[in-house]
Scaffold this motif. Structure first.
Motif, PDB file in Angstrom:
ATOM      1  N   LEU A  98       1.183  -1.006   0.145  1.00 10.09           N
ATOM      2  CA  LEU A  98      -0.368  -0.199  -0.312  1.00 10.09           C
ATOM      3  C   LEU A  98       0.993   1.015   0.171  1.00 10.09           C
ATOM      4  N   VAL A  99       1.894   1.982   0.425  1.00 12.86           N
ATOM      5  CA  VAL A  99       2.762   2.616   0.604  1.00 12.86           C
ATOM      6  C   VAL A  99       3.276   3.079  -0.734  1.00 12.86           C
ATOM      7  N   VAL A 100       3.842   1.635  -1.267  1.00 16.04           N
ATOM      8  CA  VAL A 100       4.458   1.344  -2.430  1.00 16.04           C
ATOM      9  C   VAL A 100       3.845   2.072  -3.693  1.00 16.04           C
ATOM     10  N   TYR A 101       2.159   1.351  -3.466  1.00 18.10           N
ATOM     11  CA  TYR A 101       1.339   2.045  -3.970  1.00 18.10           C
ATOM     12  C   TYR A 101       0.563   3.414  -4.501  1.00 18.10           C
ATOM     13  N   ALA A 102       0.769   4.029  -2.875  1.00 19.52           N
ATOM     14  CA  ALA A 102       0.186   5.487  -2.595  1.00 19.52           C
ATOM     15  C   ALA A 102       1.531   6.324  -3.170  1.00 19.52           C
ATOM     16  N   THR A 103       2.790   6.066  -2.796  1.00 22.73           N
ATOM     17  CA  THR A 103       4.302   6.710  -3.432  1.00 22.73           C
ATOM     18  C   THR A 103       4.004   6.999  -4.820  1.00 22.73           C
ATOM     19  N   PHE A 104       3.452   6.114  -5.415  1.00 22.28           N
ATOM     20  CA  PHE A 104       3.494   6.170  -7.440  1.00 22.28           C
ATOM     21  C   PHE A 104       1.841   6.409  -7.310  1.00 22.28           C
ATOM     22  N   LYS A 105       1.727   6.973  -7.128  1.00 25.07           N
ATOM     23  CA  LYS A 105       0.239   7.017  -6.837  1.00 25.07           C
ATOM     24  C   LYS A 105       0.452   8.497  -6.430  1.00 25.07           C
ATOM     25  N   ARG A 110       1.604  13.571  -9.858  1.00 22.77           N
ATOM     26  CA  ARG A 110       3.521  15.044 -10.176  1.00 22.77           C
ATOM     27  C   ARG A 110       3.119  14.772 -11.669  1.00 22.77           C
ATOM     28  N   LEU A 111       3.426  13.548 -12.129  1.00 25.56           N
ATOM     29  CA  LEU A 111       3.509  13.612 -13.836  1.00 25.56           C
ATOM     30  C   LEU A 111       2.580  14.252 -14.444  1.00 25.56           C
ATOM     31  N   GLY A 112       1.010  14.100 -13.981  1.00 20.88           N
ATOM     32  CA  GLY A 112       0.174  14.265 -15.284  1.00 20.88           C
ATOM     33  C   GLY A 112      -0.034  16.065 -14.449  1.00 20.88           C
ATOM     34  N   SER A 113       0.216  17.031 -13.727  1.00 20.51           N
ATOM     35  CA  SER A 113       0.611  18.359 -13.672  1.00 20.51           C
ATOM     36  C   SER A 113       1.715  18.688 -14.610  1.00 20.51           C
TER      37      SER A 113
ATOM     38  N   LEU C  94      -1.176   7.288 -16.076  1.00 17.25           N
ATOM     39  CA  LEU C  94      -0.353   7.452 -15.320  1.00 17.25           C
ATOM     40  C   LEU C  94       0.193   6.755 -14.592  1.00 17.25           C
ATOM     41  N   GLU C  95      -0.170   6.480 -13.523  1.00 19.49           N
ATOM     42  CA  GLU C  95       0.302   5.388 -13.031  1.00 19.49           C
ATOM     43  C   GLU C  95       1.526   4.538 -13.585  1.00 19.49           C
ATOM     44  N   THR C  96       1.139   3.368 -14.778  1.00 19.59           N
ATOM     45  CA  THR C  96       1.366   3.540 -14.693  1.00 19.59           C
ATOM     46  C   THR C  96       2.507   3.587 -15.306  1.00 19.59           C
ATOM     47  N   LEU C  97       3.153   4.957 -16.190  1.00 17.12           N
ATOM     48  CA  LEU C  97       4.510   5.786 -16.528  1.00 17.12           C
ATOM     49  C   LEU C  97       5.213   6.266 -15.670  1.00 17.12           C
ATOM     50  N   ALA C  98       4.704   6.578 -13.825  1.00 19.28           N
ATOM     51  CA  ALA C  98       5.567   6.806 -12.927  1.00 19.28           C
ATOM     52  C   ALA C  98       6.116   5.657 -12.584  1.00 19.28           C
ATOM     53  N   ILE C  99       5.880   4.230 -12.731  1.00 20.54           N
ATOM     54  CA  ILE C  99       5.977   3.132 -12.216  1.00 20.54           C
ATOM     55  C   ILE C  99       7.602   3.272 -13.124  1.00 20.54           C
ATOM     56  N   VAL C 100       7.024   3.087 -14.521  1.00 18.78           N
ATOM     57  CA  VAL C 100       8.053   2.866 -16.164  1.00 18.78           C
ATOM     58  C   VAL C 100       8.612   3.815 -15.615  1.00 18.78           C
ATOM     59  N   ALA C 101       9.073   5.105 -14.971  1.00 20.02           N
ATOM     60  CA  ALA C 101       9.917   6.263 -15.430  1.00 20.02           C
ATOM     61  C   ALA C 101      10.880   5.878 -13.761  1.00 20.02           C
ATOM     62  N   TYR C 102      10.145   5.685 -13.281  1.00 25.27           N
ATOM     63  CA  TYR C 102      11.467   5.631 -11.276  1.00 25.27           C
ATOM     64  C   TYR C 102      11.950   4.120 -11.535  1.00 25.27           C
ATOM     65  N   ARG C 103      11.035   3.389 -11.881  1.00 25.49           N
ATOM     66  CA  ARG C 103      11.553   2.083 -12.211  1.00 25.49           C
ATOM     67  C   ARG C 103      12.096   0.985 -13.004  1.00 25.49           C
ATOM     68  N   LEU C 162      16.257  12.449 -16.600  1.00 24.25           N
ATOM     69  CA  LEU C 162      15.221  12.219 -15.791  1.00 24.25           C
ATOM     70  C   LEU C 162      15.719  12.388 -14.336  1.00 24.25           C
ATOM     71  N   SER C 163      16.978  12.742 -14.251  1.00 28.27           N
ATOM     72  CA  SER C 163      17.877  13.128 -12.459  1.00 28.27           C
ATOM     73  C   SER C 163      17.067  14.132 -12.065  1.00 28.27           C
ATOM     74  N   GLU C 164      15.983  14.788 -12.590  1.00 25.31           N
ATOM     75  CA  GLU C 164      14.844  16.017 -12.914  1.00 25.31           C
ATOM     76  C   GLU C 164      13.847  15.839 -12.151  1.00 25.31           C
ATOM     77  N   LEU C 165      13.539  14.485 -11.881  1.00 28.67           N
ATOM     78  CA  LEU C 165      12.478  13.235 -11.456  1.00 28.67           C
ATOM     79  C   LEU C 165      12.225  14.605  -9.811  1.00 28.67           C
ATOM     80  N   PRO C 166      11.272  14.656  -9.547  1.00 30.73           N
ATOM     81  CA  PRO C 166      11.155  14.723  -7.977  1.00 30.73           C
ATOM     82  C   PRO C 166      11.901  13.507  -7.381  1.00 30.73           C
ATOM     83  N   SER C 167      12.114  12.830  -5.940  1.00 30.43           N
ATOM     84  CA  SER C 167      12.930  11.792  -5.596  1.00 30.43           C
ATOM     85  C   SER C 167      11.529  11.378  -5.285  1.00 30.43           C
TER      86      SER C 167
END
Lengths: 247, 189, 189
Positions: A98-105, A110-113, C94-103, C162-167
């Motif tokens: 859940l914590v990992v999922y919440a982080t990616f959410k 952020r990516l969306g904005s 967007l969720e999938t994109l975020a996972i791909v971007a960070y992982r 990619l290093s400019e992505l928020p941590s």
């Protein structure tokens, strides 16, 4: 208190669970598994098809929630028996996910904005001006038939279907409660059956899923005994003569 | 910011993304102005770009207006596009070529429908490179031109015939998964 | 003609025909100038375009330099090119994109594990948008395809790298939120 949820706004079981446990003063014991499940089935049916992977993810989650719920309802124990320990480990794993999922959410929003902040910048996608074409190297030189095939597969695969607003549509062919009643009646009559037999009259995939959840409900209330000899083997369902009073 | 009219900025932006000459009439509709006013603005933009010695110039060519590079930059441009790095198809061109290869004979309209965007610009590039060619006409009412891949395409790809193209069945996993699911969960179960 | 340096004109022309961000180093080689001189000229061009209120701006994105339209022309462009170009991504995408971007590099299976649902459909959408691409194969037994973000992703995000992505650490739920989840899941010991 029970908590009503609209499942169609969630991206999956984890998203739903995250929403549920992030509420103030709400915990697993307050969640009506059957309501959540009914809602899930209604949403799936309205979408016209059951995504089996999502459905099984949901089932695993529902089963875990049932277990956690039973733990929660038990009088507090002082000794740590092995079963309890396993359950607590399961809870920790779930919490971690859940914590990992919440982080990616959060990362997703952020990516969306960023994407919408930058959406006003359009680059040129036009091909090379004709007068410059002769200067460019042979474009097919580095292209393999496999790359071409992959591009074709990508182009010819229909894109993600658009999300459908389902707030106004279909009712499920059978609700979880109805299915529980139906199976109860049948098992009282037949005493012993199998999951396959119980599903033999199912007209839609959704009914099979409902039947599975109904069996889990009956198992939880100790009305049936389940046995499966091997993974993917026949699941036998036996009616318990001395079913305890429904709680 | 100067007091440069905003319409010049917007015209420049629209012409920048256009992948073929834009007729004055289309711009008139877009900006809700009479065509002669658009023409005035375009001439203004054209002069401005020339006067300031910019790398981008505005040309009035058959069919409309398009931005192009300044002629005296040509030597740099040729060196630039001649680099190895540019020796590959754009994503759009690769996708269009792939559709033509696997769905031939195919019309512009069908390609646009599959890709979800007009592909006229890339199709022209593929035609000018000789890898795609006209192969006939649709017998239907519109008599649309149909396209297919050329002999040159086969040679460059190292294929003897189109039948040697890799099968798509294995590359569209979702379709397969769906079929498996269907056959596994037959009616009545 | 003004006394505007010719190099600005040529830089502008080269960036106009480029179909992706051009690294400073490539421009330095092309114009036979030290990289820091090129950077100065590019900043000059960038300021000039902004100051004069042009329809085109110069951006430093995805490891290079790229001309793009100025955002205040966006409403006209969207009407002109149609909506599809930068269509909004769904929450799932967007969720999938975020996972791909960070992982990245990451497989379908790993994405599904984090999201708790299959993400094949949205992954296909991201691939066809060109923001995600195949970057290799897992060396392990299954040889799963691995995915990563593309240069276009950086460009669309307005990032240089990619290093400019928020941590990711800064995006984690805070202690209170985690405690609430924990108590929501059941009693501790």
């Amino acid at each position: 208190m029970t908590y009503a949820v609209k499942l169609d706004v969630f991206e999956g079981p984890l998203d739903l669970l995250l929403h549920l446990v992030s509420k103030e003063r709400l915990n697993v014991a307050d969640i009506s598994i059957s309501e959540v499940t009914d809602e899930y089935l209604r949403a799936s049916a309205a979408m016209g098809e059951v995504d089996l992977e999502t459905a099984s993810g949901f089932l695993v989650l529902a089963a875990t929630l049932l277990e956690l719920k039973s733990l929660k309802l038990l009088p507090s124990r002082t000794t740590v028996d092995p079963e309890l320990k396993l359950l607590l480990e399961e809870r920790d794993r779930l919490l971690h996910r859940l914590v990992v999922y919440a982080t990616f959410k959060t990362a997703a929003s952020r990516l969306g904005s960023s994407l919408s902040e930058n959406s006003g910048f359009h680059s040129r996608s036009a091909e090379l001006p004709e007068e410059l074409a002769p200067a460019a190297p042979d474009v097919l030189r580095n292209l393999t038939p496999e790359q071409l095939a992959r591009a074709a597969a990508r182009a010819l695969t229909p894109p993600e279907p658009p999300k459908v607003d389902i707030s106004h549509v279909t009712r499920v062919t059978v609700s979880l409660d109805e299915m529980v009643q139906r199976l109860k009646a049948r098992l009282e009559r037949e005493q012993l059956s199998s999951f396959r037999q119980l599903c033999s009259t199912a007209r839609a995939r959704i009914e099979v899923v409902t039947a599975l959840l109904a069996i889990l409900e009956l198992f939880k209330s100790q009305s049936v005994e389940l046995e499966q000899d091997q993974p993917f083997g026949e699941i036998s369902v036996a009616w318990r003569q001395t079913a305890p009073e429904a709680s | 910011m100067t007091d440069r009219p905003a319409i010049l900025r917007h015209l420049e932006a629209v012409l920048f993304v256009a992948d073929e000459p834009v007729p004055t009439a289309d711009l008139a509709v877009l900006f809700e102005l009479p065509a002669h006013r658009i023409t005035e603005h375009l001439h203004g933009l054209q002069e401005e770009l020339a006067r300031e010695g910019r790398g981008i110039v505005l040309r009035n060519v058959a069919g409309g207006w398009r931005l192009a590079t300044s002629p005296d930059s040509a030597p740099y441009l040729e060196r630039f596009v001649g680099e190895q790095r540019h020796g590959r198809l754009s994503q759009a061109a690769l996708e269009t070529l792939a559709i033509v290869a696997y769905r031939q004979p195919v019309s512009r309209g069908q390609i646009a429908e599959i890709r979800g965007v007009s592909s006229d610009g890339v199709l022209r590039t593929l035609l000018s490179r000789g890898v795609v060619e006209e192969v006939g006409r649709d017998p239907g009412p519109g008599q649309a031109i149909l396209y297919g891949t050329s002999q040159l395409f086969l040679e460059r790809m190292g294929l003897d015939s189109l039948s040697e193209l890799p099968s798509l069945a294995d590359l569209m996993p979702d379709t397969r998964a769906v079929e498996r699911m269907e056959s596994g969960l037959g009616p009545g179960l």
